[in-house]
Write a protein that holds these residues in place. Structure first.
Motif, PDB file in Angstrom:
ATOM      1  N   TYR A  33       0.823  -1.214   0.000  1.00  0.00           N
ATOM      2  CA  TYR A  33       0.000   0.000   0.000  1.00  0.00           C
ATOM      3  C   TYR A  33       0.855   1.261   0.000  1.00  0.00           C
ATOM      4  O   TYR A  33       0.452   2.286  -0.549  1.00  0.00           O
ATOM      5  N   ARG A  34       2.022   1.183   0.638  1.00  0.00           N
ATOM      6  CA  ARG A  34       2.935   2.320   0.636  1.00  0.00           C
ATOM      7  C   ARG A  34       4.368   1.824   0.749  1.00  0.00           C
ATOM      8  O   ARG A  34       4.633   0.744   1.256  1.00  0.00           O
ATOM      9  N   GLY A  35       5.295   2.659   0.293  1.00  0.00           N
ATOM     10  CA  GLY A  35       6.711   2.363   0.458  1.00  0.00           C
ATOM     11  C   GLY A  35       7.195   1.173  -0.357  1.00  0.00           C
ATOM     12  O   GLY A  35       6.484   0.619  -1.191  1.00  0.00           O
ATOM     13  N   ARG A  36       8.436   0.793  -0.080  1.00  0.00           N
ATOM     14  CA  ARG A  36       9.059  -0.360  -0.717  1.00  0.00           C
ATOM     15  C   ARG A  36       9.289  -1.438   0.337  1.00  0.00           C
ATOM     16  O   ARG A  36       9.475  -1.143   1.509  1.00  0.00           O
ATOM     17  N   TYR A  37       9.319  -2.677  -0.110  1.00  0.00           N
ATOM     18  CA  TYR A  37       9.479  -3.740   0.889  1.00  0.00           C
ATOM     19  C   TYR A  37      10.843  -3.705   1.556  1.00  0.00           C
ATOM     20  O   TYR A  37      11.028  -4.233   2.648  1.00  0.00           O
ATOM     21  N   THR A  38      11.819  -3.049   0.932  1.00  0.00           N
ATOM     22  CA  THR A  38      13.139  -2.925   1.548  1.00  0.00           C
ATOM     23  C   THR A  38      13.123  -2.008   2.773  1.00  0.00           C
ATOM     24  O   THR A  38      14.106  -1.968   3.525  1.00  0.00           O
ATOM     25  N   GLU A  39      12.033  -1.281   2.993  1.00  0.00           N
ATOM     26  CA  GLU A  39      11.910  -0.417   4.180  1.00  0.00           C
ATOM     27  C   GLU A  39      11.309  -1.146   5.380  1.00  0.00           C
ATOM     28  O   GLU A  39      11.150  -0.563   6.443  1.00  0.00           O
ATOM     29  N   TYR A  40      10.988  -2.405   5.209  1.00  0.00           N
ATOM     30  CA  TYR A  40      10.241  -3.146   6.230  1.00  0.00           C
ATOM     31  C   TYR A  40      10.904  -3.116   7.610  1.00  0.00           C
ATOM     32  O   TYR A  40      10.271  -2.810   8.614  1.00  0.00           O
ATOM     33  N   LYS A  41      12.188  -3.443   7.676  1.00  0.00           N
ATOM     34  CA  LYS A  41      12.846  -3.533   8.982  1.00  0.00           C
ATOM     35  C   LYS A  41      12.902  -2.167   9.662  1.00  0.00           C
ATOM     36  O   LYS A  41      12.632  -2.043  10.860  1.00  0.00           O
ATOM     37  N   GLU A  42      13.227  -1.149   8.904  1.00  0.00           N
ATOM     38  CA  GLU A  42      13.337   0.209   9.472  1.00  0.00           C
ATOM     39  C   GLU A  42      11.999   0.685  10.022  1.00  0.00           C
ATOM     40  O   GLU A  42      11.914   1.220  11.138  1.00  0.00           O
ATOM     41  N   VAL A  43      10.939   0.490   9.254  1.00  0.00           N
ATOM     42  CA  VAL A  43       9.609   0.921   9.697  1.00  0.00           C
ATOM     43  C   VAL A  43       9.162   0.115  10.910  1.00  0.00           C
ATOM     44  O   VAL A  43       8.598   0.661  11.867  1.00  0.00           O
ATOM     45  N   SER A  44       9.406  -1.182  10.894  1.00  0.00           N
ATOM     46  CA  SER A  44       9.008  -2.033  12.009  1.00  0.00           C
ATOM     47  C   SER A  44       9.731  -1.642  13.284  1.00  0.00           C
ATOM     48  O   SER A  44       9.138  -1.610  14.371  1.00  0.00           O
ATOM     49  N   ARG A  45      11.008  -1.351  13.182  1.00  0.00           N
ATOM     50  CA  ARG A  45      11.776  -0.957  14.361  1.00  0.00           C
ATOM     51  C   ARG A  45      11.217   0.318  14.971  1.00  0.00           C
ATOM     52  O   ARG A  45      11.085   0.436  16.202  1.00  0.00           O
ATOM     53  N   GLY A  81       1.949  -8.154   3.450  1.00  0.00           N
ATOM     54  CA  GLY A  81       1.894  -8.925   2.213  1.00  0.00           C
ATOM     55  C   GLY A  81       1.367  -8.122   1.047  1.00  0.00           C
ATOM     56  O   GLY A  81       1.651  -6.929   0.911  1.00  0.00           O
ATOM     57  N   GLY A  82       0.568  -8.742   0.206  1.00  0.00           N
ATOM     58  CA  GLY A  82       0.025  -8.091  -0.971  1.00  0.00           C
ATOM     59  C   GLY A  82      -0.725  -9.083  -1.840  1.00  0.00           C
ATOM     60  O   GLY A  82      -0.638 -10.298  -1.655  1.00  0.00           O
ATOM     61  N   ASP A  83      -1.461  -8.564  -2.823  1.00  0.00           N
ATOM     62  CA  ASP A  83      -2.285  -9.409  -3.694  1.00  0.00           C
ATOM     63  C   ASP A  83      -1.459 -10.030  -4.815  1.00  0.00           C
ATOM     64  O   ASP A  83      -0.501  -9.423  -5.322  1.00  0.00           O
ATOM     65  N   SER A  84      -1.877 -11.215  -5.220  1.00  0.00           N
ATOM     66  CA  SER A  84      -1.304 -11.845  -6.407  1.00  0.00           C
ATOM     67  C   SER A  84      -2.402 -12.612  -7.133  1.00  0.00           C
ATOM     68  O   SER A  84      -3.185 -13.325  -6.509  1.00  0.00           O
ATOM     69  N   HIS A  85      -2.444 -12.429  -8.442  1.00  0.00           N
ATOM     70  CA  HIS A  85      -3.429 -13.093  -9.292  1.00  0.00           C
ATOM     71  C   HIS A  85      -2.860 -14.438  -9.698  1.00  0.00           C
ATOM     72  O   HIS A  85      -1.877 -14.513 -10.457  1.00  0.00           O
ATOM     73  N   ALA A  86      -3.429 -15.516  -9.171  1.00  0.00           N
ATOM     74  CA  ALA A  86      -2.871 -16.852  -9.369  1.00  0.00           C
ATOM     75  C   ALA A  86      -2.684 -17.157 -10.849  1.00  0.00           C
ATOM     76  O   ALA A  86      -3.611 -17.021 -11.646  1.00  0.00           O
ATOM     77  N   GLY A  87      -1.478 -17.549 -11.222  1.00  0.00           N
ATOM     78  CA  GLY A  87      -1.158 -17.870 -12.606  1.00  0.00           C
ATOM     79  C   GLY A  87      -0.512 -16.736 -13.362  1.00  0.00           C
ATOM     80  O   GLY A  87      -0.038 -16.943 -14.486  1.00  0.00           O
ATOM     81  N   ARG A  88      -0.464 -15.532 -12.758  1.00  0.00           N
ATOM     82  CA  ARG A  88       0.175 -14.398 -13.433  1.00  0.00           C
ATOM     83  C   ARG A  88       1.621 -14.262 -12.958  1.00  0.00           C
ATOM     84  O   ARG A  88       1.894 -14.189 -11.768  1.00  0.00           O
ATOM     85  N   ASN A 127       8.902 -12.108  -4.207  1.00  0.00           N
ATOM     86  CA  ASN A 127      10.041 -11.267  -3.824  1.00  0.00           C
ATOM     87  C   ASN A 127       9.753 -10.511  -2.525  1.00  0.00           C
ATOM     88  O   ASN A 127      10.604 -10.412  -1.637  1.00  0.00           O
ATOM     89  N   LEU A 128       8.556  -9.955  -2.413  1.00  0.00           N
ATOM     90  CA  LEU A 128       8.182  -9.223  -1.203  1.00  0.00           C
ATOM     91  C   LEU A 128       8.249 -10.132   0.020  1.00  0.00           C
ATOM     92  O   LEU A 128       8.811  -9.764   1.064  1.00  0.00           O
ATOM     93  N   ILE A 129       7.686 -11.317  -0.088  1.00  0.00           N
ATOM     94  CA  ILE A 129       7.679 -12.255   1.034  1.00  0.00           C
ATOM     95  C   ILE A 129       9.104 -12.707   1.350  1.00  0.00           C
ATOM     96  O   ILE A 129       9.516 -12.770   2.518  1.00  0.00           O
ATOM     97  N   ASP A 130       9.855 -13.012   0.321  1.00  0.00           N
ATOM     98  CA  ASP A 130      11.243 -13.446   0.466  1.00  0.00           C
ATOM     99  C   ASP A 130      12.033 -12.416   1.277  1.00  0.00           C
ATOM    100  O   ASP A 130      12.775 -12.753   2.213  1.00  0.00           O
ATOM    101  N   TRP A 131      11.867 -11.140   0.944  1.00  0.00           N
ATOM    102  CA  TRP A 131      12.598 -10.076   1.644  1.00  0.00           C
ATOM    103  C   TRP A 131      12.170  -9.997   3.111  1.00  0.00           C
ATOM    104  O   TRP A 131      13.005  -9.900   4.009  1.00  0.00           O
ATOM    105  N   HIS A 132      10.877 -10.025   3.355  1.00  0.00           N
ATOM    106  CA  HIS A 132      10.385  -9.952   4.729  1.00  0.00           C
ATOM    107  C   HIS A 132      10.941 -11.103   5.578  1.00  0.00           C
ATOM    108  O   HIS A 132      11.381 -10.895   6.719  1.00  0.00           O
ATOM    109  N   LEU A 133      10.918 -12.307   5.034  1.00  0.00           N
ATOM    110  CA  LEU A 133      11.335 -13.466   5.815  1.00  0.00           C
ATOM    111  C   LEU A 133      12.829 -13.458   6.095  1.00  0.00           C
ATOM    112  O   LEU A 133      13.271 -13.835   7.191  1.00  0.00           O
ATOM    113  N   LYS A 134      13.609 -13.031   5.138  1.00  0.00           N
ATOM    114  CA  LYS A 134      15.056 -12.987   5.379  1.00  0.00           C
ATOM    115  C   LYS A 134      15.396 -11.895   6.381  1.00  0.00           C
ATOM    116  O   LYS A 134      16.299 -12.052   7.215  1.00  0.00           O
TER     117      LYS A 134
END
Length: 825
Positions: free
Chosen positions: A482-494, A509-516, A563-570
């Motif tokens: 909804y806002r920002g980039r997923y690379t800002e996750y840790k900074e915003v959370s802190r 997270g975010g929406d994904s159209h299955a098969g796209r 990619n978004l989920i991958d970044w959050h989990l790492k």
């Protein structure tokens, strides 16, 4: 290829029991009639039943329970979902084995206002679609049994009629502004229960673990004696292995309504996600009225939210790895069967989940039993969700639902948090939106929760002006969506973590159209403003207007979300202060506020589709959260990749193995070592030059001495394409009368337009029917294309059928299914 989810050890160990085993219990599943709409009164429901009854008008249809009368229209692209009355009726045989015993109806949940009748006598009612309740029908049944004419008319059975109503009502919770359907119907199981006059009414089990590791148990037994002069209560504690380890016997009188027993365990087996040990408390009441046995399962554990720190379970840090659940499924709406629920919860556990937020209402006892058995910690909440604050009736319902939820799910060791609300900063249902009054009521609910259950914590999500009231707070953080980039996750959370005493991040997270899928999923990210926060604000969920954001301007591909989920989990692996998070949600679900989504009226943020089909993101979670060796090549639902001839493309493998080797068309591209901080795919990625046409990709991953393999075939298209010029249909599968049709968007040179997202509309004339209104990308008659194609299934009913396919601006096509050729593999 869709992977099978079979965990024999879990399936064998998993036996979900009806914990409140009050006397004899039968689920009333079959032989129900249903009418969607309202009647003039109860007489209309019963006058057409039984011997000599006149013709039934209006028409009733056969259904089984559980049943939701929004099973299909919740995701019908052409109508708003039905909100109104629905009637159910059946005839039940009554064979109470206890002399002068009680006959009860136990509702596990019915939406949203319910009235219950035995013949024409109203025997009970309830407001609220998610908590359990019981109606005593003993006297009403006896009156029908004494009436010889009625006995003859109904063949010795008892007419049971139930009216459910999910009409819009501002003085009810949840609000119709909520991002989910307020379903109607008998959505959970209904039980016929027999008990003797003297019975156990309820068991409440509290446990505490001392610093010395000793467990102190207190069992409170509520009794319904009904005037019996004497009774004997036997209580026993049974170990997880099935051995009786403690016993207590008490002699009771007619005046006794509560008996408390304290027990001590010096070496308890502690419940945890890794070892969900469950004890059983069994209470047996023996009196002249008969013998009544009531049992409950419970677990022993301790937990702590450290001040400004992590979460501890049984004294050790546990990172809460969570998701969310709505009671919603393709084809049934809110009426999920026990088998469906079990499948869903096992899929969560297989993904690595150890925590779940049940959003946004009290859920089925089956869910809680499974959380106990599987080892999944729980945040459960009442449906005070959006809209503001109503009047006295509204607040009374909220208090009642909170009290019922705590009382009914008190014994579940999986529960650690009672949720008091969600997005209560969202106005709209009332002319007044008074933050002070909302705060005052939140304080009242917080005090009520603590008074009812001092052992657990309270929580809310996204209402900053109330975050100081509850024990645990979750702000709104949607970095990269909804806002920002997923690379800002840790900074915003802190930053958010530092603003509260106990922080827990639920909903990301975010929406994904299955098969796209996408070759350039990150293009939009360069246009996103950074540094302005990552919360969701007014209008951000809209697909129109406002600043650039991925939720509006991104491609909704599975590629981006992975990619978004991958970044959050790492990142979560490098946040030692983090209590945990919960991804929103596990499965796509229906919602009335998202008609313009690629699958209309569906929130598509799930990691599995609404019919349990896993998306690619499911395996990203597995690669971080599970120990059992796994490997998954990204792209099982990506049949065609594209680019220039000879251009290198990234191949990603999601795996928890130590190393992996990729083979493309038999050629090794080398071994890669897994490193969770090497984004993306934890370093398991290769740059590959695909050959035109089909390419066989195979990975061989190793963890210790275990070898795991995965294989897919992808076609590579190097031809460029223009704008879509026409539709092409082909049959890609058949199973009896069920036919699967794929429609492609091609340009004037018949080249597949792999980035096309056009809307596709299906309709059918003939003897069959479309298999649609499932709320999936392959089960909707109106859907956006994914990589230039869509899929739909049809039931031909062994007859003649003409399929019509339309897309705005393109020629309509009509297809005789009997003449439609099957595409070559």
């Amino acid at each position: 290829m869709i992977k099978k989810f079979i965990i024999n050890s879990i399936v064998i160990a998993l036996t979900v029991v009806l914990a409140h085993a009050q006397g004899q219990r039968t689920r009333l599943i079959n032989d129900w009639k249903f009418f969607r709409g309202d009647l003039g009164g109860i007489w209309e429901a019963v006058r057409t039943v039984g011997e000599g009854a006149p013709e039934s008008v209006p028409a009733w249809t056969d259904v089984t329970l559980p049943h939701c009368f929004n099973a299909e229209d919740a995701v019908d692209p052409d109508v708003s979902y039905y909100q109104g009355a629905g009637w159910y009726r059946t005839l039940i045989p009554i064979t109470n084995p206890y002399s002068k015993g009680r006959t009860l109806l136990h509702f596990e949940g019915a939406g949203q206002k319910t009235e219950v009748y035995i013949y024409t006598t109203r025997v009970g009612s309830h407001v609220g679609g998610y908590d359990e309740w019981t109606v005593d029908i003993t006297d009403a049944v006896e009156a029908v049994q004494k009436n010889e004419a009625l006995q003859k008319q109904f063949g010795g059975k008892i007419p049971l009629v139930i009216r459910c109503d999910n009409s819009r009502d501002l003085e009810m919770i949840p609000s119709n502004l909520s991002d989910f359907n307020v379903y109607g119907g008998m959505m959970r199981y209904l039980n016929l229960v027999y008990t003797p006059r003297a019975s156990v009414n309820h068991l409440s089990i509290a446990s505490q673990v001392t610093e010395q590791g000793i467990a102190l148990l207190q069992v409170k037994t509520e009794l319904r004696n009904s005037g019996q002069a004497s009774a004997t209560l036997d209580i026993q504690l049974i170990s997880p292995a099935g051995k009786v380890i403690e016993r207590q016997r008490a002699s009771l009188t007619a005046k006794d309504s509560l008996y408390t027993w304290n027990a001590t365990l010096k070496k308890p087996q502690l419940w945890s996600p890794a070892q969900p040990y469950l004890y059983t408390v069994e209470a047996k009441l023996t009196s002249p009225a008969g013998v009544h046995i009531y049992s409950e399962k419970t677990g022993i554990r301790s937990f702590t939210f450290e001040d400004h720190g992590p979460f501890l379970l049984n004294g050790k840090r546990l990172l809460l790895r969570g998701t969310h659940r709505h009671e919603d499924h393709a084809g049934v709406g809110g009426a999920m069967t026990e088998a469906m629920i079990r499948q869903e919860m096992i899929m969560m556990k297989t993904m690595g989940v150890n925590f779940i937020r049940l959003g946004h209402y009290q859920q089925s006892r089956i869910v809680l039993n499974l959380c106990d058995s599987l080892g999944i910690l729980v945040w459960e909440e009442i449906p005070w969700c959006r809209g503001g604050l109503g009047g006295d009736v509204y607040k009374a319902q909220a208090r009642r639902m909170l009290t019922n939820m705590i009382r009914q799910h008190y014994n579940h060791p999986s529960v650690i948090l009672w949720g008091l609300g969600n997005e209560n900063d969202w106005p709209g249902d009332f002319p007044e939106f008074d933050k002070a009054k909302i705060r005052a009521f939140m304080i009242e609910l917080n005090d009520l929760a603590h008074a009812t259950d001092p052992s657990r914590k309270t929580a809310i999500r996204r209402c900053d002006f109330c975050k100081d009231i509850v024990d645990v707070y979750s702000p709104s953080i949607w970095a990269g969506w909804y806002r920002g980039r997923y690379t800002e996750y840790k900074e915003v959370s802190r930053k958010e973590f530092e603003g509260v005493k106990h922080f827990l991040h639920v909903e990301w997270g975010g929406d994904s159209h299955a098969g796209r899928h996408s070759e350039e999923a990150e293009t939009v990210v360069e246009k996103i403003t950074t540094g302005s926060g990552a919360d969701e604000r007014k209008g951000d969920a809209s697909l129109y207007g406002g600043s650039t954001r991925v939720s509006k301007d991104g491609d909704w591909s599975e590629t981006y979300i992975c990619n978004l989920i991958d970044w959050h989990l790492k990142e979560q692996e490098t946040m030692p202060w983090l209590t945990g998070t919960a991804y929103w949600p596990f499965k796509d679900f229906s919602t009335p506020v998202r008609p313009d989504n690629p699958v209309p009226y569906v929130n598509q943020k799930g990691v599995v589709a609404r019919d349990f089909t896993p998306k690619e993101s499911y395996y990203v979670f597995q690669s971080y959260w599970t120990d059992k060796p796994m490997a998954h090549i990204y792209g099982h639902t990506w049949p065609v990749r594209w680019g220039k001839a000879g251009e290198q493309k990234m191949v990603k493998v999601y795996s928890n193995c130590d190393e992996a080797e990729l083979f493309v068309n038999g050629k090794s591209y080398g071994i890669k070592k897994r490193n969770s901080q090497d984004f993306p795919a934890a370093g398991l990625r290769w740059m590959v030059s695909f050959a035109n046409g089909n390419n066989i990709l195979r990975v061989k991953a190793r963890k210790d001495k275990v070898v795991i393999e995965d294989e897919i075939t992808q076609r590579y298209q190097s031809e460029s394409w223009g704008n879509p010029a026409k539709l092409v249909a082909e049959k890609i599968g058949s199973d009896g009368d069920t036919v699967t049709v794929q429609v492609k968007l091609v340009d004037e040179n018949n080249i597949l337009c792999l980035d096309a997202r056009n809307w596709i509309y299906f309709s059918l004339a003939g003897e069959g029917k479309l298999i649609d209104n499932l709320g999936t990308s392959s089960g909707s008659r109106q859907v956006q294309a994914y990589n230039g194609r869509t899929v739909i299934k049809l039931d031909t009913n062994a007859g003649k059928n003409i399929l019509c396919v339309q897309s705005p601006g393109l020629p309509v096509i009509f297809l005789n299914l009997a003449e439609l050729k099957t595409a070559a593999p």
